[in-house]
Design a protein around this motif. Sequence first.
Motif, PDB file in Angstrom:
ATOM      1  N   PHE A 137      16.380   2.892 -12.258  1.00  0.00           N
ATOM      2  CA  PHE A 137      15.530   2.271 -12.099  1.00  0.00           C
ATOM      3  C   PHE A 137      14.316   3.265 -11.065  1.00  0.00           C
ATOM      4  N   ALA A 138      14.520   4.094 -11.310  1.00  0.00           N
ATOM      5  CA  ALA A 138      12.790   5.603 -11.008  1.00  0.00           C
ATOM      6  C   ALA A 138      11.694   5.554 -11.712  1.00  0.00           C
ATOM      7  N   GLU A 139      12.667   4.819 -13.495  1.00  0.00           N
ATOM      8  CA  GLU A 139      11.506   4.477 -14.525  1.00  0.00           C
ATOM      9  C   GLU A 139      10.987   3.185 -13.857  1.00  0.00           C
ATOM     10  N   GLY A 140      11.365   2.102 -14.034  1.00  0.00           N
ATOM     11  CA  GLY A 140      11.355   1.102 -13.186  1.00  0.00           C
ATOM     12  C   GLY A 140       9.986   0.415 -12.320  1.00  0.00           C
ATOM     13  N   LEU A 141      10.372   1.682 -10.680  1.00  0.00           N
ATOM     14  CA  LEU A 141       9.626   1.995  -9.665  1.00  0.00           C
ATOM     15  C   LEU A 141       8.536   2.644 -10.107  1.00  0.00           C
ATOM     16  N   GLY A 183       1.048  -1.689   0.187  1.00  0.00           N
ATOM     17  CA  GLY A 183      -0.020  -0.122  -0.198  1.00  0.00           C
ATOM     18  C   GLY A 183       0.961   1.076  -0.293  1.00  0.00           C
ATOM     19  N   LEU A 184       2.039   1.207  -0.077  1.00  0.00           N
ATOM     20  CA  LEU A 184       2.560   2.446   0.183  1.00  0.00           C
ATOM     21  C   LEU A 184       3.084   3.336  -1.188  1.00  0.00           C
ATOM     22  N   ASN A 185       2.657   2.773  -2.271  1.00  0.00           N
ATOM     23  CA  ASN A 185       2.585   3.262  -3.462  1.00  0.00           C
ATOM     24  C   ASN A 185       1.407   4.860  -3.428  1.00  0.00           C
ATOM     25  N   THR A 244       6.649   2.349 -12.889  1.00  0.00           N
ATOM     26  CA  THR A 244       6.171   1.732 -13.161  1.00  0.00           C
ATOM     27  C   THR A 244       5.265   0.441 -13.318  1.00  0.00           C
ATOM     28  N   GLY A 245       6.553   0.257 -11.771  1.00  0.00           N
ATOM     29  CA  GLY A 245       5.551  -0.897 -10.697  1.00  0.00           C
ATOM     30  C   GLY A 245       4.962  -0.121  -9.555  1.00  0.00           C
ATOM     31  N   LEU A 246       5.083   0.971  -9.474  1.00  0.00           N
ATOM     32  CA  LEU A 246       4.524   1.509  -8.166  1.00  0.00           C
ATOM     33  C   LEU A 246       3.058   2.388  -8.529  1.00  0.00           C
ATOM     34  N   GLN A 247       3.047   2.878 -10.201  1.00  0.00           N
ATOM     35  CA  GLN A 247       1.419   3.930 -10.796  1.00  0.00           C
ATOM     36  C   GLN A 247       2.488   5.844 -10.395  1.00  0.00           C
ATOM     37  N   VAL A 248       3.233   5.892  -9.877  1.00  0.00           N
ATOM     38  CA  VAL A 248       3.494   6.640  -9.847  1.00  0.00           C
ATOM     39  C   VAL A 248       4.767   7.332 -10.484  1.00  0.00           C
ATOM     40  N   PRO A 249       4.180   8.903 -10.794  1.00  0.00           N
ATOM     41  CA  PRO A 249       5.282   9.486 -12.436  1.00  0.00           C
ATOM     42  C   PRO A 249       6.298  10.219 -11.461  1.00  0.00           C
TER      43      PRO A 249
END
Length: 233
Positions: free
Chosen positions: A140-144, A111-113, A146-151
Amino acid sequence: MLPVLFSDFIGLIFPQVCLACSESLARGEDHICTGCRAQLPYTDYHTLPEAHNPIARRFWGKVPVRYALSYLRFLRHGRVQHLLHQLKYQGQREVGQVLGRWFGAELTQQGLNQHFDLIVPVPLHPRKLAKRGFNQSDCFAEGLSTGLQVPWSSAALCRTENTDSQTRKNRAQRWHNVATVFTVADEAVVAGKHVLVVDDVLTTGATLEACVAVLLAAGCREVSIATIACAEQ
């Protein structure tokens, strides 16, 4: 059917290999084989209370960090060191992207996203960026993202000085090396937001500490940190 056959044919001629162990990948494996993925030294710090998180403790009394997150333990001569070498020095950007997606998915399960508004990678100086051709923290930011659905934004933070490598410096030297080299390009981009600032490896924390201080001074509501790996102290 034809695309699958063509893909299999290409795989026979140019086999894809695991970036951790160099063994051939099976169909469906994503740059890191299933065996290596199972044996990576995960920290699971994101599942611990803050008081029991050794990464969080590194920032106590220095700068306020909401969440301190690191995906893997950095062990010398292990898979993680090899993966980071592939990312940083062999141009294998997929390492950062894949690990970011996996970690982002795990953080989302916790739930951290829901807490983060923007992901900001630790920047390289323009001269170093031009020489290397890419910033490993961007991957790493790009991958995160995608995984978090955060810009994410590679332009929010800037590095104004081309500092020496941190590798052989102690904590005090690392801090003085980076204390005044970061600036926020546009405060309106980060003001009032919970920013997740990311880097490849956490050692003493001096670089991230400097970034957190600058972001908070620019008006961030909260700042958290995340790295691919952390070295034990």
